[in-house]
Design a protein around this motif. Structure first.
Motif, PDB file in Angstrom:
ATOM      1  N   LEU A  50      15.701  13.006  47.180  1.00  0.00           N
ATOM      2  CA  LEU A  50      17.013  13.020  47.810  1.00  0.00           C
ATOM      3  C   LEU A  50      17.523  14.438  47.584  1.00  0.00           C
ATOM      4  O   LEU A  50      18.036  14.770  46.530  1.00  0.00           O
ATOM      5  CB  LEU A  50      17.948  11.980  47.185  1.00  0.00           C
ATOM      6  CG  LEU A  50      19.117  11.521  48.074  1.00  0.00           C
ATOM      7  CD1 LEU A  50      19.736  10.251  47.530  1.00  0.00           C
ATOM      8  CD2 LEU A  50      20.171  12.576  48.234  1.00  0.00           C
ATOM      9  N   PHE A  51      17.287  15.249  48.582  1.00  0.00           N
ATOM     10  CA  PHE A  51      17.536  16.677  48.451  1.00  0.00           C
ATOM     11  C   PHE A  51      18.883  17.011  49.062  1.00  0.00           C
ATOM     12  O   PHE A  51      19.185  16.594  50.180  1.00  0.00           O
ATOM     13  CB  PHE A  51      16.423  17.445  49.157  1.00  0.00           C
ATOM     14  CG  PHE A  51      16.426  18.914  48.836  1.00  0.00           C
ATOM     15  CD1 PHE A  51      15.632  19.417  47.821  1.00  0.00           C
ATOM     16  CD2 PHE A  51      17.227  19.790  49.553  1.00  0.00           C
ATOM     17  CE1 PHE A  51      15.636  20.776  47.510  1.00  0.00           C
ATOM     18  CE2 PHE A  51      17.236  21.148  49.248  1.00  0.00           C
ATOM     19  CZ  PHE A  51      16.438  21.645  48.233  1.00  0.00           C
ATOM     20  N   CYS A  52      19.711  17.751  48.319  1.00  0.00           N
ATOM     21  CA  CYS A  52      21.029  18.127  48.843  1.00  0.00           C
ATOM     22  C   CYS A  52      21.054  19.600  49.200  1.00  0.00           C
ATOM     23  O   CYS A  52      20.646  20.442  48.405  1.00  0.00           O
ATOM     24  CB  CYS A  52      22.117  17.876  47.800  1.00  0.00           C
ATOM     25  SG  CYS A  52      22.816  16.251  47.912  1.00  0.00           S
ATOM     26  N   LEU A  53      21.526  19.897  50.399  1.00  0.00           N
ATOM     27  CA  LEU A  53      21.819  21.281  50.756  1.00  0.00           C
ATOM     28  C   LEU A  53      23.308  21.459  50.529  1.00  0.00           C
ATOM     29  O   LEU A  53      24.123  20.819  51.184  1.00  0.00           O
ATOM     30  CB  LEU A  53      21.476  21.541  52.223  1.00  0.00           C
ATOM     31  CG  LEU A  53      19.987  21.648  52.548  1.00  0.00           C
ATOM     32  CD1 LEU A  53      19.780  21.609  54.049  1.00  0.00           C
ATOM     33  CD2 LEU A  53      19.396  22.915  51.971  1.00  0.00           C
ATOM     34  N   LEU A  54      23.642  22.336  49.579  1.00  0.00           N
ATOM     35  CA  LEU A  54      25.030  22.467  49.156  1.00  0.00           C
ATOM     36  C   LEU A  54      25.520  23.879  49.459  1.00  0.00           C
ATOM     37  O   LEU A  54      24.818  24.854  49.203  1.00  0.00           O
ATOM     38  CB  LEU A  54      25.123  22.194  47.651  1.00  0.00           C
ATOM     39  CG  LEU A  54      26.476  22.357  46.975  1.00  0.00           C
ATOM     40  CD1 LEU A  54      27.474  21.358  47.504  1.00  0.00           C
ATOM     41  CD2 LEU A  54      26.325  22.219  45.465  1.00  0.00           C
ATOM     42  N   GLY A  55      26.704  23.976  50.033  1.00  0.00           N
ATOM     43  CA  GLY A  55      27.269  25.295  50.310  1.00  0.00           C
ATOM     44  C   GLY A  55      28.617  25.159  50.975  1.00  0.00           C
ATOM     45  O   GLY A  55      28.980  24.087  51.441  1.00  0.00           O
ATOM     46  N   GLY A  56      29.339  26.262  51.022  1.00  0.00           N
ATOM     47  CA  GLY A  56      30.644  26.254  51.674  1.00  0.00           C
ATOM     48  C   GLY A  56      30.483  26.190  53.179  1.00  0.00           C
ATOM     49  O   GLY A  56      29.366  26.216  53.692  1.00  0.00           O
ATOM     50  N   SER A  57      31.614  26.101  53.887  1.00  0.00           N
ATOM     51  CA  SER A  57      31.500  25.993  55.340  1.00  0.00           C
ATOM     52  C   SER A  57      30.988  27.326  55.898  1.00  0.00           C
ATOM     53  O   SER A  57      31.333  28.396  55.412  1.00  0.00           O
ATOM     54  CB  SER A  57      32.843  25.619  55.957  1.00  0.00           C
ATOM     55  OG  SER A  57      33.776  26.620  55.699  1.00  0.00           O
ATOM     56  N   GLY A  58      30.123  27.214  56.889  1.00  0.00           N
ATOM     57  CA  GLY A  58      29.577  28.408  57.523  1.00  0.00           C
ATOM     58  C   GLY A  58      28.419  29.033  56.765  1.00  0.00           C
ATOM     59  O   GLY A  58      28.003  30.140  57.069  1.00  0.00           O
ATOM     60  N   CYS A  59      27.863  28.297  55.778  1.00  0.00           N
ATOM     61  CA  CYS A  59      26.770  28.887  55.008  1.00  0.00           C
ATOM     62  C   CYS A  59      25.416  28.624  55.653  1.00  0.00           C
ATOM     63  O   CYS A  59      24.395  29.103  55.189  1.00  0.00           O
ATOM     64  CB  CYS A  59      26.763  28.344  53.581  1.00  0.00           C
ATOM     65  SG  CYS A  59      26.215  26.644  53.485  1.00  0.00           S
ATOM     66  N   HIS A 211      29.338  19.822  51.234  1.00  0.00           N
ATOM     67  CA  HIS A 211      30.041  20.964  50.654  1.00  0.00           C
ATOM     68  C   HIS A 211      30.649  20.551  49.312  1.00  0.00           C
ATOM     69  O   HIS A 211      31.257  21.346  48.630  1.00  0.00           O
ATOM     70  CB  HIS A 211      31.142  21.429  51.596  1.00  0.00           C
ATOM     71  CG  HIS A 211      32.249  20.432  51.731  1.00  0.00           C
ATOM     72  ND1 HIS A 211      32.204  19.402  52.639  1.00  0.00           N
ATOM     73  CD2 HIS A 211      33.388  20.278  51.032  1.00  0.00           C
ATOM     74  CE1 HIS A 211      33.284  18.662  52.490  1.00  0.00           C
ATOM     75  NE2 HIS A 211      34.029  19.167  51.536  1.00  0.00           N
ATOM     76  N   ASP A 212      30.469  19.277  48.971  1.00  0.00           N
ATOM     77  CA  ASP A 212      31.122  18.712  47.792  1.00  0.00           C
ATOM     78  C   ASP A 212      30.125  18.741  46.635  1.00  0.00           C
ATOM     79  O   ASP A 212      29.149  18.000  46.612  1.00  0.00           O
ATOM     80  CB  ASP A 212      31.528  17.265  48.128  1.00  0.00           C
ATOM     81  CG  ASP A 212      32.282  16.619  46.985  1.00  0.00           C
ATOM     82  OD1 ASP A 212      32.159  17.108  45.844  1.00  0.00           O
ATOM     83  OD2 ASP A 212      32.976  15.625  47.229  1.00  0.00           O
TER      84      ASP A 212
END
Lengths: 380, 331
Positions: A50-59, A211-212
């Motif tokens: 269960l892989f999460c791509l995490l980042g702010g908006s526009g990343c 993004h959370d």
């Protein structure tokens, strides 16, 4: 949670050099005109992750997900799912299903109709469709709502229909775009665990965009932190939190106190760093391979610092300041301490004593200390 | 920032107009009116709603009652050319003479029936043609980039800037025996003698489809443009090919637009008079033309009025259907 999961199975395919990645993203780039949305990303994701791509908006995290689903063409690079090159394969022929942020439920179909839609496209026999739709309805606990239309459902119910619709085809990969974004806080927390259970039960590989950071920490086996179209760090939630390898990651995940300094001593078993910002020498209990005099940053998490009224023993990892602000959160208090250098430091302390009078209060002079193992030295 | 700046526009206008309205409503006639309205329990809101009703009453219901009255009269050589509905007989009896012969005549004479049916047929076929032509156009507009979309929208609306009559006349110039099409075909050598297009049903269909196409395109466009495109992505993601996605997602979701557009074409096309009169031949029997002939050629106002009432009754059903679909979409 993630630790328990990987611990039970002792399954960490990313640490096993012989493991074959299930999804292989190789040097993938995406440009919209002059804007580089995704820049040379390479990533290996293994089966059942269960892989999460995490980042702010526009990343670029959503763009990367849309490229996996086939909605965006790649400017450069390759994507393999289970060994098959996905370049040029349209979305309707990919073994991946997506759960959209807006859920994108078909408003003119019932809950049942929505879930059955994907199976109908594959010309699955009718009895089989009915059986699998029913299984899905049970899984997401929407049996009594089978005949309703999407607009007759609550946000949480729609989210579950969207999940069921994407899962019913038993895809090799399920792509989830901010799956919990539209839910309120309490429902989101409940659904997080539900999502993990469903993922474990179905055995489908999940890739979640969010993004959370709290959501990413709870859900994932591994997190890929993205910034400006690039993957900055990949690791388990613990690795990302405790061992960030850049200032961006340290700052993005949780809160952190960052002290700028210069290396004055770098031995095999310790490093000593002079920092005007911290107002003391910083001592780290492991060696680095840097040149003395190099500029570095030391990150210390607020919960790893303790405050006291009396000056503790030792000169290193010990600084002093004035309490500027206190936020009482019940189980813990957050202190903002102004150091002599003028830098604000954030410290969280558990409220061990009940009597407020005994606690450190505004404008008091305090000493802050932390363990030699607490600081993380960052070079970028 | 002061609190005032946060007021929404509408509220700001009402707030700004307050001193003025206080003066106006304070003037004697308005004040009496206000006091009277207040005593009758009428509020400002009711007054605002009453205005369009008053408009409809004056300019729709009253003329309709006139027409209804004439349809129940007898034709007469007089000014106006029909008998009075209410009369003093022998100076003492107030008599009401209701003549239903006009309506019976409509039923007896099969000319009217045929004209009604033919009007409905022409309107129906025109509506279907408009839908077949208009749907792809509306779809293309809805999926175009916003710059092209505005140009296309402009092109659809542009014909309205010219008189409707003028545009129908232009078609005469295009379709007639020595008109544009025949001249080109003759000079190129595809045909030896002109194709007769004018004064045929073909010309009527061309005229109606051309004139009413924007009424089909605009509601369809409004519907298709509003559609959530992620639904099509979701369909593709679930294994649905684009053509199939059109028929299972886009088309069913555009049904309200199809209904609105079709009724906006069908309803005026049934009563259409100018196009069959100018482009149609003697065999183009449409109710609008029959009405014209009754009124101006025969000077039989009562029968003409009866025809008008009958057309109205014929159209009430699709109009009500239209209203219902509009309300459904709004909810």
């Amino acid at each position: 949670m993630a630790e328990a999961r990987s611990g039970v199975q002792t399954l960490e395919p990313w640490n096993d050099p012989d493991a074959k990645p299930y999804i292989r993203i190789q040097n993938v780039s995406k440009k919209f005109g002059d804007f580089v949305a995704v820049n040379n990303v390479s990533l290996d994701i293994y089966q059942n992750e269960l892989f999460c791509l995490l980042g702010g908006s526009g990343c670029g995290k959503s763009t990367l997900l849309r490229m996996l689903a086939g909605f965006e063409n790649l400017t450069n690079g390759n994507i393999f799912i289970d060994g098959v090159d996905m370049v040029g394969i349209p979305p309707y022929d990919r073994p991946a299903n997506m759960m959209f942020q807006s859920y994108a439920l078909f408003p003119h179909m019932t809950v049942e109709g929505n879930i059955a839609f994907g199976l109908k496209q594959d010309r699955v026999p009718k009895t089989e469709i009915n059986k699998r739709v029913k299984e899905m309805l049970d899984l997401v606990q929407l049996g009594p709502f089978a005949k309703r239309r999407p607009h007759q459902l609550s946000g949480g119910q729609r989210q579950r229909v969207a999940l069921a619709r994407a899962l019913v085809k038993q895809p090799k990969v399920l792509l989830l775009d901010e799956p919990l974004g539209a839910l309120d806080k309490k429902l989101r927390e409940e659904t997080q665990f539900e999502l993990v259970n469903i993922q474990e039960g179905s055995g489908v590989t999940f890739i979640v965009v969010t993004h959370d950071q709290e959501e990413a920490m709870t859900l994932s086996t591994r997190i890929g932190v993205m910034d400006k179209g690039e993957i900055v760090q990949v690791g388990t939630p613990t690795e990302i939190y405790e061992y960030p390898d850049s200032r961006f990651v340290a700052d993005f995940i949780g809160s952190v106190n960052m002290f700028e300094g210069r290396i004055i001593e770098d031995e095999a078993d310790h490093v000593r760093i002079a920092s005007d910002e911290a107002g003391c020498n910083l001592f780290i209990d492991h060696g680095l391979s840097t040149t003395p005099g190099a500029k570095v940053w030391v990150a210390v998490r607020p919960e790893k610092i303790s405050l006291s009224r009396e000056k503790p023993n030792g000169e290193e990892n010990c600084t002093t300041g004035r309490v500027d602000e206190i936020a009482y959160l019940g189980n813990l208090s957050v202190y903002r301490v102004e150091l002599e250098s003028g830098k604000q430091m954030r410290v969280t302390m558990p409220n061990l004593v009940r009597d407020a009078a005994e606690r450190i209060t505004w404008d008091e002079r305090v000493y802050a200390t932390w363990q030699p193992s607490s600081g993380v030295v960052l070079t970028r | 920032m002061s609190r005032k700046a946060y007021l929404p526009l509408g509220e700001r206008i009402t707030k700004g107009a307050e001193p003025l309205s206080r003066v106006v409503w304070g003037l004697p006639p308005m004040r009496w009116f206000r006091i009277a309205a207040h005593r009758m329990g009428i509020q400002g809101r009711t007054g605002v709603i009453a205005l369009p009703y008053l408009w409809l009453l004056l300019f729709f219901l009253v003329p309709f009652i006139f027409v209804l009255k004439i349809s129940l009269a007898e034709a007469a050589i007089a000014m106006p050319p029909y008998s009075a509905l209410i009369e003093w007989a022998e100076d003492t009896y107030l008599t009401v003479r209701v003549n239903v012969a006009n309506f019976l005549f409509l039923i007896e004479d099969d000319l009217y029936w045929k004209a009604y049916l033919n009007s409905a047929k022409v309107a129906l076929i025109s509506t279907i043609l408009c839908l077949l032509i208009g749907y792809p156009m509306a779809y293309g507009m809805a999926r175009a980039t916003s710059a092209t979309r505005n140009v296309m929208l402009m092109l659809v609306i542009l014909p309205f800037w010219t008189s409707f009559l003028l545009r129908v006349y232009a078609w005469i110039g295009i379709l007639k025996n020595n008109g544009l099409i025949n001249n080109i075909l003759l000079s190129v050598g595809i045909i030896d003698e002109p194709i007769v297009m004018m004064q045929t049903n073909f010309a009527v269909y061309i005229g109606i489809v051309y004139s009413y196409l924007p009424f089909m395109i605009l509601p369809l466009y409004a519907n298709l443009e509003r559609m959530d495109m992620t639904l099509l992505e979701a369909a593709a993601d679930l294994g649905c090919r684009p053509t199939k996605a059109f028929f299972t997602i886009t088309l069913p979701l555009s049904i309200p637009g199809i209904i609105a557009g079709s009724l906006l074409v069908f309803i005026p096309a049934v009563g259409e008079f100018v196009i069959p009169a100018l482009l149609g031949g003697p065999d183009t029997l449409m109710i609008g033309r029959v009405l014209w002939d009754e009124f101006f050629a025969n000077r039989d106002w009562p029968v003409a009025s009866a025809v008008a009432i009958a057309v109205l009754l014929l159209l009430v059903i699709p109009i009500m259907f239209f209203q219902r679909s509009q309300m459904k979409e709004a909810s």
